[in-house]
Design an enzyme around this catalytic site. Structure first.
Site, PDB file in Angstrom:
ATOM      1  N   ASP A  27       0.801  -1.221   0.000  1.00 37.96           N
ATOM      2  CA  ASP A  27       0.000   0.000   0.000  1.00 37.96           C
ATOM      3  C   ASP A  27       0.834   1.271   0.000  1.00 37.96           C
ATOM      4  O   ASP A  27       2.042   1.243   0.196  1.00 37.96           O
ATOM      5  CB  ASP A  27      -0.974  -0.006   1.200  1.00 37.96           C
ATOM      6  CG  ASP A  27      -0.340  -0.568   2.470  1.00 37.96           C
ATOM      7  OD1 ASP A  27       0.899  -0.518   2.575  1.00 37.96           O
ATOM      8  OD2 ASP A  27      -1.077  -1.052   3.335  1.00 37.96           O
ATOM      9  N   ASN A  82      -7.778  -3.313  14.159  1.00 34.61           N
ATOM     10  CA  ASN A  82      -9.155  -3.618  13.731  1.00 34.61           C
ATOM     11  C   ASN A  82      -9.208  -4.801  12.765  1.00 34.61           C
ATOM     12  O   ASN A  82     -10.244  -5.066  12.172  1.00 34.61           O
ATOM     13  CB  ASN A  82      -9.788  -2.383  13.073  1.00 34.61           C
ATOM     14  CG  ASN A  82      -9.055  -1.952  11.806  1.00 34.61           C
ATOM     15  OD1 ASN A  82      -8.081  -2.581  11.400  1.00 34.61           O
ATOM     16  ND2 ASN A  82      -9.520  -0.884  11.182  1.00 34.61           N
ATOM     17  N   HIS A 123      -7.363  -5.099   9.991  1.00 31.51           N
ATOM     18  CA  HIS A 123      -7.056  -4.835   8.572  1.00 31.51           C
ATOM     19  C   HIS A 123      -5.764  -5.530   8.150  1.00 31.51           C
ATOM     20  O   HIS A 123      -4.854  -5.728   8.955  1.00 31.51           O
ATOM     21  CB  HIS A 123      -7.072  -3.339   8.234  1.00 31.51           C
ATOM     22  CG  HIS A 123      -5.912  -2.522   8.719  1.00 31.51           C
ATOM     23  ND1 HIS A 123      -6.025  -1.196   9.058  1.00 31.51           N
ATOM     24  CD2 HIS A 123      -4.601  -2.816   8.912  1.00 31.51           C
ATOM     25  CE1 HIS A 123      -4.854  -0.714   9.406  1.00 31.51           C
ATOM     26  NE2 HIS A 123      -3.974  -1.672   9.336  1.00 31.51           N
ATOM     27  N   GLU A 135      -9.829  -2.249   5.215  1.00 33.40           N
ATOM     28  CA  GLU A 135     -10.492  -2.017   6.493  1.00 33.40           C
ATOM     29  C   GLU A 135     -11.711  -2.940   6.638  1.00 33.40           C
ATOM     30  O   GLU A 135     -12.178  -3.521   5.649  1.00 33.40           O
ATOM     31  CB  GLU A 135     -10.931  -0.547   6.567  1.00 33.40           C
ATOM     32  CG  GLU A 135      -9.800   0.467   6.397  1.00 33.40           C
ATOM     33  CD  GLU A 135      -8.867   0.577   7.607  1.00 33.40           C
ATOM     34  OE1 GLU A 135      -8.796  -0.367   8.428  1.00 33.40           O
ATOM     35  OE2 GLU A 135      -8.197   1.627   7.723  1.00 33.40           O
TER      36      GLU A 135
HETATM   37  C1  F6R Z   1       1.399  -1.621   6.117  1.00 34.88           C
HETATM   38  C2  F6R Z   1       0.079  -2.224   6.174  1.00 34.88           C
HETATM   39  C3  F6R Z   1      -0.714  -2.303   7.426  1.00 34.88           C
HETATM   40  C4  F6R Z   1       0.118  -2.594   8.682  1.00 34.88           C
HETATM   41  C5  F6R Z   1      -0.764  -2.556   9.925  1.00 34.88           C
HETATM   42  C6  F6R Z   1       0.052  -2.755  11.189  1.00 34.88           C
HETATM   43  O1  F6R Z   1       1.939  -1.677   4.815  1.00 34.88           O
HETATM   44  O2  F6R Z   1      -0.390  -2.657   5.178  1.00 34.88           O
HETATM   45  O3  F6R Z   1      -1.703  -3.288   7.299  1.00 34.88           O
HETATM   46  O4  F6R Z   1       0.737  -3.839   8.548  1.00 34.88           O
HETATM   47  O5  F6R Z   1      -1.425  -1.334  10.000  1.00 34.88           O
HETATM   48  O6  F6R Z   1       0.894  -1.655  11.367  1.00 34.88           O
HETATM   49  P1  F6R Z   1       2.036  -1.664  12.458  1.00 34.88           P
HETATM   50  O7  F6R Z   1       3.021  -2.704  12.030  1.00 34.88           O
HETATM   51  O8  F6R Z   1       2.646  -0.280  12.411  1.00 34.88           O
HETATM   52  O9  F6R Z   1       1.396  -2.000  13.759  1.00 34.88           O
END
Ligand code: F6R
Length: 243
Positions: free
Chosen positions: A67, A136, A138, A143
């Site tokens: 992303d 959550n 994701h 989401e």
């Molecule tokens: C990042 C991504 C997100 C993160 C998730 C956890 O490229 O796609 O899904 O993996 O938000 O983020 P952290 O590792 O910062 O807790």
């Protein structure tokens, strides 16, 4: 899902490094799906060390990131392009034209999404996709409520995701509200998936992932349907699962 329980963040990163170095060294032309965020930072740091010790090369590696924020230029300190460059790409021997990160300021964002999908297909699909998980549930920036059939698309970020990511910005107003994200189907098409989970802020999500139903309300739950998923999860994230 093959669940590997580890003590803490460092052990998770160690095990993830062993896993990824093994895959990179055993595949002829490895195609990796990569994540940003705090979770894989320890993995990337250790991979750089392995590269410096001549234990792994990115010469034949192609990468696709999950992303990118909409509206951030590549050189913005908070862009995922900048994150990947700083935390990994500038410190290993990867060819620039083998790195694929969606462009969040593309004039035509829909076209940019299709282009990401097309490039993944052209590379023969993703061999190993690294994932983190949002509080959550994701994966990527898919989401809760995202269709399991989704391909790379433009998403509106959840309020909880904006809050969680505000730690990297000067103020919450600066956090982008949209992103380009690989879709759930794109992620599920990967041949193998490595999900990394660490810390008590992920305890609720871990409990839902391991014990909950498969539902679009909790995107990561779809991973239970994939036949080759390894989850490396630490004690803090497992805390609530014990009770
Ligand atoms: C990042 C991504 C997100 C993160 C998730 C956890 O490229 O796609 O899904 O993996 O938000 O983020 P952290 O590792 O910062 O807790």
């Amino acid at each position: 899902m093959n669940v590997i329980k580890v003590k803490d963040y460092d052990e998770m990163s160690e095990k993830a490094t062993e896993f990824m170095v093994d895959r990179i060294n055993s595949l002829k032309n490895p195609v990796l799906g990569l994540a940003t965020g705090s979770t894989p930072e320890g993995l990337y740091q250790r991979i750089i060390e392995k590269h410096q010790q001549d234990e792994v090369s990115f010469k034949n590696v192609t990468t696709f990131n999950l992303d990118e924020y909409v509206g951030l230029e590549q050189n913005d300190p908070n862009s995922y392009y900048n994150f990947m460059n700083e935390k990994l790409f500038s410190q290993v021997d990867i060819a620039a034209d083998r790195v694929h990160i969606p462009n969040g300021v593309a004039a035509d964002l829909e076209k940019e999404c299709m282009e990401h999908e097309r490039a993944i297909e052209q590379a023969g699909g993703i061999d190993v996709q690294v994932l983190g998980i949002g509080g959550n549930g994701h994966i990527g920036f898919n989401e809760p409520g995202t269709s399991f059939d989704s391909k790379t698309h433009i998403v509106d970020l959840d309020e909880s995701t904006i809050q969680a990511n505000a730690r990297f910005f000067h103020s919450i107003e600066e956090v982008p509200t949209q992103a380009i994200s690989m879709g759930i189907e794109t992620i599920m098409n990967s041949k193998e998936i490595l999900l990394l989970v660490s810390g008590e802020t992920k305890a609720d999500a871990t409990a839902k992932l391991l014990h909950g139903d498969i539902s679009e309300d909790f995107p990561a739950s779809i991973l239970k349907k994939h036949e080759n998923v390894t989850v490396i999860v630490d004690e803090a994230a497992l805390e609530w699962c014990r009770g």
